[in-house]
Design a protein around this motif. Structure first.
Motif, PDB file in Angstrom:
ATOM      1  N   THR A  26       0.834  -1.207   0.000  1.00 30.64           N
ATOM      2  CA  THR A  26       0.000   0.000   0.000  1.00 30.64           C
ATOM      3  C   THR A  26       0.866   1.253   0.000  1.00 30.64           C
ATOM      4  O   THR A  26       0.592   2.228  -0.728  1.00 30.64           O
ATOM      5  N   GLU A  27       1.898   1.240   0.831  1.00 29.60           N
ATOM      6  CA  GLU A  27       2.799   2.394   0.893  1.00 29.60           C
ATOM      7  C   GLU A  27       3.519   2.604  -0.434  1.00 29.60           C
ATOM      8  O   GLU A  27       3.723   3.730  -0.880  1.00 29.60           O
ATOM      9  N   ARG A  28       3.908   1.477  -1.075  1.00 22.69           N
ATOM     10  CA  ARG A  28       4.601   1.571  -2.362  1.00 22.69           C
ATOM     11  C   ARG A  28       3.691   2.173  -3.420  1.00 22.69           C
ATOM     12  O   ARG A  28       4.103   3.053  -4.200  1.00 22.69           O
ATOM     13  N   ILE A  29       2.431   1.697  -3.451  1.00 20.90           N
ATOM     14  CA  ILE A  29       1.467   2.229  -4.416  1.00 20.90           C
ATOM     15  C   ILE A  29       1.224   3.716  -4.154  1.00 20.90           C
ATOM     16  O   ILE A  29       1.176   4.531  -5.077  1.00 20.90           O
ATOM     17  N   GLU A  30       1.075   4.083  -2.876  1.00 12.65           N
ATOM     18  CA  GLU A  30       0.840   5.476  -2.510  1.00 12.65           C
ATOM     19  C   GLU A  30       2.041   6.339  -2.896  1.00 12.65           C
ATOM     20  O   GLU A  30       1.880   7.466  -3.387  1.00 12.65           O
TER      21      GLU A  30
ATOM     22  N   ARG B  45       5.065  14.692 -10.618  1.00 16.39           N
ATOM     23  CA  ARG B  45       5.617  14.844 -11.966  1.00 16.39           C
ATOM     24  C   ARG B  45       4.627  15.582 -12.868  1.00 16.39           C
ATOM     25  O   ARG B  45       5.014  16.476 -13.630  1.00 16.39           O
TER      26      ARG B  45
ATOM     27  N   LYS C 245       4.217   5.732  -5.348  1.00 14.15           N
ATOM     28  CA  LYS C 245       4.226   5.873  -6.804  1.00 14.15           C
ATOM     29  C   LYS C 245       3.189   6.894  -7.262  1.00 14.15           C
ATOM     30  O   LYS C 245       3.430   7.680  -8.191  1.00 14.15           O
ATOM     31  N   LYS C 246       2.012   6.875  -6.620  1.00 13.35           N
ATOM     32  CA  LYS C 246       0.955   7.822  -6.973  1.00 13.35           C
ATOM     33  C   LYS C 246       1.408   9.252  -6.697  1.00 13.35           C
ATOM     34  O   LYS C 246       1.188  10.163  -7.512  1.00 13.35           O
ATOM     35  N   GLN C 247       2.059   9.455  -5.549  1.00 11.44           N
ATOM     36  CA  GLN C 247       2.550  10.792  -5.206  1.00 11.44           C
ATOM     37  C   GLN C 247       3.625  11.240  -6.201  1.00 11.44           C
ATOM     38  O   GLN C 247       3.692  12.412  -6.584  1.00 11.44           O
ATOM     39  N   GLN C 248       4.463  10.279  -6.633  1.00 13.89           N
ATOM     40  CA  GLN C 248       5.482  10.604  -7.643  1.00 13.89           C
ATOM     41  C   GLN C 248       4.831  11.047  -8.946  1.00 13.89           C
ATOM     42  O   GLN C 248       5.250  12.045  -9.566  1.00 13.89           O
ATOM     43  N   ARG C 249       3.788  10.312  -9.389  1.00  9.27           N
ATOM     44  CA  ARG C 249       3.100  10.660 -10.638  1.00  9.27           C
ATOM     45  C   ARG C 249       2.431  12.016 -10.522  1.00  9.27           C
ATOM     46  O   ARG C 249       2.509  12.849 -11.438  1.00  9.27           O
ATOM     47  N   ASP C 250       1.781  12.270  -9.368  1.00  8.87           N
ATOM     48  CA  ASP C 250       1.108  13.561  -9.172  1.00  8.87           C
ATOM     49  C   ASP C 250       2.123  14.698  -9.185  1.00  8.87           C
ATOM     50  O   ASP C 250       1.874  15.764  -9.778  1.00  8.87           O
TER      51      ASP C 250
END
Length: 310
Positions: free
Chosen positions: A279-283, A292, A285-290
């Motif tokens: 869950t932390e990894r997915i979160e 970027r 990655k999502k923060q990285q995409r946002d």
């Protein structure tokens, strides 16, 4: 699968489930009180009481052995508080001292009993790692009744437990007898430990208190939700461990129950909704995409504004 039709197995299974539920619920209280090590110290401190009770009555009657274990564990709890209050030794060090001294004393007494006539036939060794299959029906009744009493103690006074754990001063202001709650907490913790020492053993009983509560923490921040999940994990751990240990002659129940609880913990650690690794990894990655995407939009806006200048 013929073992499922055995009435003795069914009684042991029910008692193991009740033990797991009670341990999961009381483990949640210990978790929030930040006294997980206390359950480990008291479970080890119960061993001398078991052996001394057997030396007195010369019979392996679970109720008397439980009383001996409870008295020994309560003495251990009192000594921990006495050491912490009267010396400069911190609580975790006091717990470590009591754990080591009482367990060492219990092993010495157990060795003495095993060398006496008939002592080696007592089966007291099963109290170290647990052996649910060695229980007779009366033992199961005793264990199930005490586990049900612990569950009721938590359910009936749920609001009071919540106040006691999260804001003791506010609870005291409302008239809640905090010293009585302290006594009930120690009594409930000791009762939960001693009813499980024959099925799970003194060494591993603490794991059944700690692991389900920690596993549940990965799924929710709610105290009530955590207690329910911890009870579910504890109950299923008791059921799976008992079922697996019944598949082989002499397979100890305690280690299989703890391994079942560990499986729930590993699943929670990876997939848990709150702070699970995946869950932390997915979160992340999502923060990285946002971040970027926000950076790209900002760059486009600056380029557009720069392009408009003369």
């Amino acid at each position: 699968m013929s073992v499922l039709s055995s009435i003795n197995f069914q009684w042991v299974l029910v008692s193991a489930i009740l033990l797991g539920v009670a341990s999961g619920m009381f483990g949640t209280l210990a978790y929030w009180k930040k006294q997980s090590l206390m359950s480990d110290a008291l479970s080890h401190a119960a061993l001398p009481g078991v052996v001394i009770a057997f030396m007195i009555i010369q019979e392996k009657q679970l109720l008397f052995l439980i009383v001996g274990a409870a008295l020994s564990a309560l003495l251990g709890a009192w000594l921990i508080y006495a050491i912490r209050s009267a010396t400069r030794i911190k609580e975790d060090a006091a717990m470590g001292i009591i754990l080591s001294v009482f367990f060492g004393g219990g092993i010495v007494l157990l060795t003495i009993v095993n060398r006496t006539a008939g002592g080696n036939q007592s089966g007291l060794d099963t109290f170290i790692f647990g052996q649910a299959a060695s229980m007779v029906r009366q033992d199961v009744y005793t264990m199930a009744a005490l586990a049900a009493a612990v569950i009721l103690l938590i359910v009936i006074a749920f609001k009071e437990w919540k106040l006691y754990l999260f804001d003791a001063d506010f609870a005291k202001g409302l008239g809640l007898p905090v010293p009585v709650m302290n006594g009930l907490y120690v009594f409930g913790l000791v009762t939960t430990i001693v009813i499980g020492i024959q099925a799970v053993g003194v060494i591993l009983m603490a794991a059944l208190l700690i692991i389900p509560a920690v596993s549940a923490r990965y799924w929710t921040h709610s105290f009530k939700g955590m207690m329910v999940l911890s009870a579910v994990f504890g109950g299923f751990s008791g059921a799976f461990g008992t079922f697996i240990s019944a598949q082989g002659a002499g397979w100890p129940t305690g280690p299989f129950i703890v391994l079942s609880a560990t499986a729930f913990f590993l699943v929670s650690l990876v997939f848990g909704k709150e702070k699970g690794l995946l869950t932390e990894r997915i979160e992340f990655k999502k923060q990285q995409r946002d971040a970027r995407a926000q950076h790209d939009e900002e760059a486009k806006r600056i380029a557009a504004e720069g392009g408009g200048q003369p």
